[in-house]
Structures are given as structure tokens and as C-alpha cells.
Design a protein around this motif. Structure first.
Motif, PDB file in Angstrom:
ATOM      1  N   TYR A  90       0.822  -1.204   0.000  1.00 22.59           N
ATOM      2  CA  TYR A  90       0.000   0.000   0.000  1.00 22.59           C
ATOM      3  C   TYR A  90       0.861   1.262   0.000  1.00 22.59           C
ATOM      4  O   TYR A  90       0.408   2.330  -0.371  1.00 22.59           O
ATOM      5  N   ASP A 117      -4.592  -2.715  11.477  1.00 21.62           N
ATOM      6  CA  ASP A 117      -5.894  -2.061  11.559  1.00 21.62           C
ATOM      7  C   ASP A 117      -6.831  -2.640  10.512  1.00 21.62           C
ATOM      8  O   ASP A 117      -6.397  -3.024   9.422  1.00 21.62           O
ATOM      9  N   GLU A 118      -8.117  -2.649  10.826  1.00 21.56           N
ATOM     10  CA  GLU A 118      -9.119  -2.974   9.820  1.00 21.56           C
ATOM     11  C   GLU A 118      -9.468  -1.654   9.148  1.00 21.56           C
ATOM     12  O   GLU A 118      -9.918  -0.716   9.810  1.00 21.56           O
ATOM     13  N   VAL A 119      -9.235  -1.558   7.832  1.00 26.75           N
ATOM     14  CA  VAL A 119      -9.483  -0.297   7.129  1.00 26.75           C
ATOM     15  C   VAL A 119     -10.793  -0.322   6.348  1.00 26.75           C
ATOM     16  O   VAL A 119     -11.282   0.723   5.939  1.00 26.75           O
ATOM     17  N   ALA A 120     -11.330  -1.504   6.140  1.00 21.72           N
ATOM     18  CA  ALA A 120     -12.635  -1.685   5.494  1.00 21.72           C
ATOM     19  C   ALA A 120     -13.052  -3.118   5.766  1.00 21.72           C
ATOM     20  O   ALA A 120     -12.234  -3.930   6.214  1.00 21.72           O
ATOM     21  N   ARG A 124      -7.362  -5.789   6.006  1.00 20.87           N
ATOM     22  CA  ARG A 124      -6.468  -5.514   7.138  1.00 20.87           C
ATOM     23  C   ARG A 124      -5.231  -4.795   6.608  1.00 20.87           C
ATOM     24  O   ARG A 124      -4.691  -5.179   5.578  1.00 20.87           O
ATOM     25  N   GLN A 125      -4.807  -3.772   7.323  1.00 19.52           N
ATOM     26  CA  GLN A 125      -3.577  -3.060   6.972  1.00 19.52           C
ATOM     27  C   GLN A 125      -2.553  -3.274   8.075  1.00 19.52           C
ATOM     28  O   GLN A 125      -2.828  -2.984   9.241  1.00 19.52           O
ATOM     29  N   ARG A 127       1.212  -2.362   9.516  1.00 21.58           N
ATOM     30  CA  ARG A 127       2.330  -1.411   9.500  1.00 21.58           C
ATOM     31  C   ARG A 127       3.546  -2.191   9.988  1.00 21.58           C
ATOM     32  O   ARG A 127       3.588  -2.660  11.130  1.00 21.58           O
ATOM     33  N   ARG A 149      -1.571  -4.207   2.697  1.00 22.54           N
ATOM     34  CA  ARG A 149      -3.002  -4.466   2.857  1.00 22.54           C
ATOM     35  C   ARG A 149      -3.306  -5.881   2.408  1.00 22.54           C
ATOM     36  O   ARG A 149      -2.826  -6.336   1.378  1.00 22.54           O
TER      37      ARG A 149
END
Length: 158
Positions: A90, A117-120, A124-125, A127, A149
Motif C-alpha cells: 500500500y 488495523d481494519e481499514v474496510a 487488514r492493513q 504497519r 493491505r
């Protein structure tokens, strides 16, 4: 080297974990020249061993972006995410090249899972902080924060 395998829904369990080190990858002059050809970056510090021998590093050095490109095989060797229909790069939040990679040296990496993090729905994203070291070096040659992602397979809420 240990491959860590995790389901994409459980990626968050890896936060705070360090993965690695990876196996070593040799960065020889042939690899540097191939990268120069692919990117059209033929600066003498990378491609002219005679001139570079008299330069500040005493030899040719790898392009910083070549070192960064090796993050892909390091990531594949250290982390396998199951249950994802696909994973994509990403982007990068920060990249630094604190030291050089002399031609003929070997590099390896460690990965720190910083956040997930859940971005949608179904995405999952992660870092990841990637630290690349050169064998025998006292400073990292690349430190990058990579955003990956992972998407659930089609039909699974994606």
C-alpha cells in the motif's frame, strides 16, 4: 530463519513481535548492474568499479532503491498471511538509508509488526518496520515503514 504463518484475521496478534532475521541475500555487482539497467540509473558509484574504487566508498555500492526492493523477498521469507485473497504493497511512511551496501556484500532483514488495523470490511492493513543490515556492518543499511493491505477473498465481505 523462521517463517511466521498467521491468518489475516489474527494479524493483530503479531503486534509487538519481531520477525527474523531472514536469510542472507548477496548483493553482487551483477545484481547492481541489472538493477541499474531496469531503472536506468547508471550513476558511476553503482556501475563503474574502477571509478568507484577511487571514490568515497572504495568500491561500487548498491542503489538505495535496490536495497529497498529486497524488502519484497525478505517479507515473503518471514511472513505468510493465510486467508487473504491477495496482499498488496500500500505504500511507505518512511524510508532511510543510514549506511551503504558495498558490492559483494550480503544483507538480511528483520521485521517488527507495529500495528494492524481494519481499514474496510475484509481489509487488514499492517504497519511493518523493516530493518535491513549488511553483514559485518554496525548500522542498518535501510529502515523502512511498510504498509501492507490484505484483502479477504471475493465473496468473503470484501
Amino acid at each position: 530463519m523462521t517463517l511466521t504463518t498467521v491468518h489475516m484475521d489474527d494479524l493483530g496478534d503479531l503486534v509487538g513481535r519481531d520477525l527474523g532475521p531472514s536469510s542472507w541475500i548477496e548483493v553482487d555487482q551483477a545484481r547492481i548492474d541489472a538493477f541499474a539497467g531496469a531503472t536506468e540509473d547508471h550513476q558511476w558509484i553503482h556501475t563503474d568499479p574502477v571509478r568507484a574504487g577511487a571514490g568515497p566508498f572504495g568500491t561500487t555500492i548498491a542503489h538505495g532503491f535496490l536495497t529497498l526492493a529486497l524488502v519484497a523477498p525478505f517479507l515473503e521469507a518471514l511472513l505468510k498471511v493465510e486467508g487473504a485473497g491477495m496482499g498488496v504493497n500500500y505504500g511507505l511512511d518512511r524510508v532511510r538509508f543510514p549506511a551503504s551496501v558495498p558490492a559483494g556484500s550480503r544483507v538480511r532483514a528483520r521485521i517488527a509488526v507495529v500495528a494492524v488495523d481494519e481499514v474496510a470490511a475484509g481489509v487488514r492493513q499492517a504497519r511493518l518496520e523493516i530493518t535491513v543490515e549488511v553483514e559485518g556492518g554496525d548500522r542498518p543499511v535501510c529502515v523502512a515503514v511498510l504498509l501492507c493491505r490484505f484483502y479477504a477473498p471475493a465473496g468473503d465481505g470484501a
